[in-house]
Design a protein around this motif. Structure first.
Motif, PDB file in Angstrom:
ATOM      1  N   ASN A 163       6.506   2.892  -2.749  1.00 42.03           N
ATOM      2  CA  ASN A 163       6.577   1.688  -1.934  1.00 42.03           C
ATOM      3  C   ASN A 163       5.705   0.550  -2.482  1.00 42.03           C
ATOM      4  O   ASN A 163       5.457  -0.430  -1.792  1.00 42.03           O
ATOM      5  CB  ASN A 163       6.150   2.005  -0.491  1.00 42.03           C
ATOM      6  CG  ASN A 163       7.089   2.974   0.183  1.00 42.03           C
ATOM      7  OD1 ASN A 163       8.308   2.847   0.046  1.00 42.03           O
ATOM      8  ND2 ASN A 163       6.557   3.948   0.892  1.00 42.03           N
ATOM      9  N   GLY A 176       2.750 -12.892   2.837  1.00 38.89           N
ATOM     10  CA  GLY A 176       3.874 -13.813   2.813  1.00 38.89           C
ATOM     11  C   GLY A 176       4.540 -13.924   4.178  1.00 38.89           C
ATOM     12  O   GLY A 176       4.902 -15.022   4.625  1.00 38.89           O
ATOM     13  N   PHE A 177       4.702 -12.799   4.855  1.00 41.09           N
ATOM     14  CA  PHE A 177       5.305 -12.792   6.195  1.00 41.09           C
ATOM     15  C   PHE A 177       4.448 -13.588   7.178  1.00 41.09           C
ATOM     16  O   PHE A 177       4.957 -14.397   7.962  1.00 41.09           O
ATOM     17  CB  PHE A 177       5.467 -11.344   6.682  1.00 41.09           C
ATOM     18  CG  PHE A 177       5.992 -11.240   8.089  1.00 41.09           C
ATOM     19  CD1 PHE A 177       7.351 -11.319   8.344  1.00 41.09           C
ATOM     20  CD2 PHE A 177       5.122 -11.075   9.160  1.00 41.09           C
ATOM     21  CE1 PHE A 177       7.847 -11.228   9.642  1.00 41.09           C
ATOM     22  CE2 PHE A 177       5.602 -10.981  10.463  1.00 41.09           C
ATOM     23  CZ  PHE A 177       6.963 -11.060  10.701  1.00 41.09           C
ATOM     24  N   THR A 221       0.866  -8.560  -0.663  1.00 44.11           N
ATOM     25  CA  THR A 221       1.570  -9.820  -0.914  1.00 44.11           C
ATOM     26  C   THR A 221       2.715 -10.007   0.062  1.00 44.11           C
ATOM     27  O   THR A 221       2.933 -11.106   0.592  1.00 44.11           O
ATOM     28  CB  THR A 221       2.098  -9.864  -2.356  1.00 44.11           C
ATOM     29  OG1 THR A 221       0.996  -9.774  -3.269  1.00 44.11           O
ATOM     30  CG2 THR A 221       2.845 -11.161  -2.616  1.00 44.11           C
ATOM     31  N   VAL A 222       3.460  -8.941   0.328  1.00 45.31           N
ATOM     32  CA  VAL A 222       4.572  -9.015   1.291  1.00 45.31           C
ATOM     33  C   VAL A 222       4.052  -9.326   2.695  1.00 45.31           C
ATOM     34  O   VAL A 222       4.584 -10.184   3.404  1.00 45.31           O
ATOM     35  CB  VAL A 222       5.361  -7.684   1.297  1.00 45.31           C
ATOM     36  CG1 VAL A 222       6.357  -7.665   2.459  1.00 45.31           C
ATOM     37  CG2 VAL A 222       6.100  -7.501  -0.026  1.00 45.31           C
ATOM     38  N   ILE A 223       2.979  -8.638   3.099  1.00 46.32           N
ATOM     39  CA  ILE A 223       2.416  -8.852   4.443  1.00 46.32           C
ATOM     40  C   ILE A 223       1.897 -10.279   4.574  1.00 46.32           C
ATOM     41  O   ILE A 223       2.166 -10.966   5.569  1.00 46.32           O
ATOM     42  CB  ILE A 223       1.295  -7.838   4.733  1.00 46.32           C
ATOM     43  CG1 ILE A 223       1.856  -6.420   4.766  1.00 46.32           C
ATOM     44  CG2 ILE A 223       0.609  -8.165   6.063  1.00 46.32           C
ATOM     45  CD1 ILE A 223       0.792  -5.337   4.877  1.00 46.32           C
ATOM     46  N   ASP A 276       1.420  -5.259  -4.247  1.00 43.80           N
ATOM     47  CA  ASP A 276       2.790  -5.451  -3.761  1.00 43.80           C
ATOM     48  C   ASP A 276       2.830  -5.515  -2.233  1.00 43.80           C
ATOM     49  O   ASP A 276       3.454  -6.410  -1.646  1.00 43.80           O
ATOM     50  CB  ASP A 276       3.690  -4.304  -4.243  1.00 43.80           C
ATOM     51  CG  ASP A 276       3.812  -4.265  -5.755  1.00 43.80           C
ATOM     52  OD1 ASP A 276       3.712  -5.340  -6.372  1.00 43.80           O
ATOM     53  OD2 ASP A 276       3.987  -3.162  -6.308  1.00 43.80           O
ATOM     54  N   VAL A 277       2.172  -4.563  -1.599  1.00 42.15           N
ATOM     55  CA  VAL A 277       2.231  -4.456  -0.132  1.00 42.15           C
ATOM     56  C   VAL A 277       1.522  -5.627   0.535  1.00 42.15           C
ATOM     57  O   VAL A 277       2.046  -6.254   1.467  1.00 42.15           O
ATOM     58  CB  VAL A 277       1.626  -3.114   0.336  1.00 42.15           C
ATOM     59  CG1 VAL A 277       1.570  -3.060   1.861  1.00 42.15           C
ATOM     60  CG2 VAL A 277       2.451  -1.951  -0.212  1.00 42.15           C
TER      61      VAL A 277
END
Length: 512
Positions: A32, A44-45, A40-42, A37-38
């Protein structure tokens, strides 16, 4: 309970170790994604869906701070009626600056205005209007808003600690709202978030500080920039800041902060009078006026009809608001620690106005000089920044001035001392937050947190995970923004009760 290690200490250490392990695991071994990676996604949201929340909250904290200056609560003292300030104004301001954003000002002083000049939030780049907009937004990002965020947390901590005798913990500030529950599970969660944001925020700054010092050594002396040199820098600075932290706030931190302020002022005055003096003074005057005039619209500016502008706001303004909020527990706790004996009005005015004015002048001197060199003299400072990195922007500017090499050495020394004062301040704060709020945590606890911070920075610098750590710290800003809103409500409630008590005491005196 005072000065004894609490469960917040153990929970925080476990979280830090888990994040370090996660940060150094290679991408291909995790289905995952790794930490970067994780997070950055959080992040960004959060930015995409709650950017408005950061803008409104940060502006709300500024409105609250200004209100306190002129309110009847301004006479309330942060301490007992006979308490006197522990430090002089000069030392107090020096400590505010060193802990608050000193190393960031040195790093971004020329780099941020120059970046906005070439990539403005709106309008055409590389024009006179772009230069004015660039400086105005640099003021916005480093001015009243961040210091209002810091002052909100610091004021609450100082009031409850020195006036009410509560532990110096963020959870204790919320007792008027949650009662005894603030001392239980809710309090543990809140204080752990505080430690989480502090450790990761400061560790990231340690890593980036090492990069800038390494960049300066490379630019000035030709020493090849490498991870090995950066790790040596972290090791040396670790010895120095732990020594400063162990010596106590009245010695090491105090003296280094004063040296910092003097060196910073000397460097700024040198560039002001050796550089394009008339241009800088005129630029400062006109930008300060437009900053004050446009502050409301800039504070709440979103761009729902312009995707490019939205990206700029997310990358700069909203990122900064989240970053300052993530730093607020650390800086707020430290400012509170050094502010006993001042009134609410004196405290908020000092924290809000003095660093903002000095910071605005700093950005105009260094950023204005960089823009002047590129706009009028075609020196292409931005070209060097693009080819090497933002860490060399300051040295690229200084190189164009007389005695450039000597002044660059002074700048490296200044960065190093800012580096030390930020780290030793954070070590003290982490010790306070994990020993029940005691003002003087044991040397064993401070030593432990000093090693943890440096080890975190070193490991993630080595593995290239500092960006992930920075993002993780900023994610912690989202729940802490909610905590800060509760702090404001709790503080107003306590001030109302305090005001009633003061009025009753006045009535009793009159009857006598």
């Amino acid at each position: 309970m005072k000065n004894k290690v609490t469960k917040v200490f153990y929970i925080s250490v476990i979280i830090v170790l888990l994040f370090i392990i996660w940060g150094i695991i290679p991408d291909e071994t995790l289905p995952n994604g790794n930490l970067n990676d994780v997070t950055t996604v959080i992040q960004g949201f959060i930015v995409d869906h709650f950017g408005w929340f950061y803008l409104i909250s940060a502006t709300g904290f500024l409105v609250f701070a200004i209100y306190l200056i002129f309110s009847k609560y301004g006479k309330i003292k942060l301490g007992r009626p006979n308490d006197k300030p522990e430090f002089s104004y000069l030392t107090w301001f020096a400590m505010l600056f060193s802990a608050g954003m000193g190393i960031g000002l040195v790093f971004w002083g020329p780099a941020e205005p120059l970046s906005h000049f070439y990539n403005p939030p709106y309008g055409e780049a590389e024009t006179a209007d772009a230069a004015k907009t660039a400086m105005k937004y640099s003021y916005l990002h480093w001015g009243l808003h961040p210091w209002a965020i810091y002052s909100t947390v610091a004021l609450a901590l100082a009031y409850f600690k020195f006036r009410k005798g509560s532990p110096g913990l963020v959870s204790s500030v919320l007792i008027p709202l949650f009662g005894e529950r603030a001392k239980g599970g809710i309090g543990t969660v809140i204080d752990t978030i505080v430690v989480f944001a502090t450790v990761f925020g400061v560790a990231t700054s340690l890593g980036f500080g090492a990069i800038q010092i390494s960049g300066g050594l490379s630019y000035v002396f030709g020493i090849e920039q490498s991870i090995f040199i950066e790790l040596i820098i972290i090791a040396v600075v670790t010895v120095l800041f732990i020594g400063s932290a162990l010596s106590g706030i009245g010695r090491g931190i105090k003296y280094l902060s004063n040296i910092n302020l003097i060196l910073a002022l000397l460097l700024m005055l040198f560039v002001l009078f050796v550089g394009p003096t008339g241009f800088i003074i005129n630029f400062f005057t006109t930008t300060l006026g437009s900053y004050i005039q446009d502050l409301p619209s800039m504070s709440l500016r979103m761009a729902p009809f312009n995707e490019a502008s939205t990206v700029w706001i997310n990358d700069w303004t909203i990122f900064y608001w989240a970053w300052w909020i993530a730093w607020a527990p650390f800086v707020g706790t430290f400012i509170a620690r050094v502010s006993r004996g001042r009134t609410v009005r004196e405290f908020v005015s000092g924290v809000l106005l003095v660093p903002t004015i000095i910071g605005a002048l700093w950005f105009t001197v260094f950023g204005g000089t960089a823009i002047n060199f590129d706009f009028f003299q075609g020196m292409n400072i931005m070209g060097e920044v693009n080819s090497v990195g933002e860490e060399v922007a300051l040295f690229a500017v200084l190189e164009q001035l007389p005695l450039g090499t000597l002044v660059s050495v002074v700048a490296i020394l200044l960065i190093s001392i800012f580096f030390i004062t930020s780290a030793d301040s954070a070590t003290l704060v982490l010790g306070m937050q994990t020993t029940g709020g005691g003002l003087d945590p044991t040397n064993r606890v401070k030593f432990t947190w000093g090693i943890i911070q440096s080890a975190t920075a070193a490991v993630l610098l080595w593995q290239g995970g500092l960006g992930a750590l920075q993002t993780a710290s900023i994610i912690a800003a989202f729940p802490f923004t909610i905590i800060m809103i509760l702090i404001v409500i709790s503080l107003v409630k306590a001030f109302k009760q305090e005001s009633l008590i003061m009025e009753k005491d006045k009535m009793k005196e009159k009857r006598r």
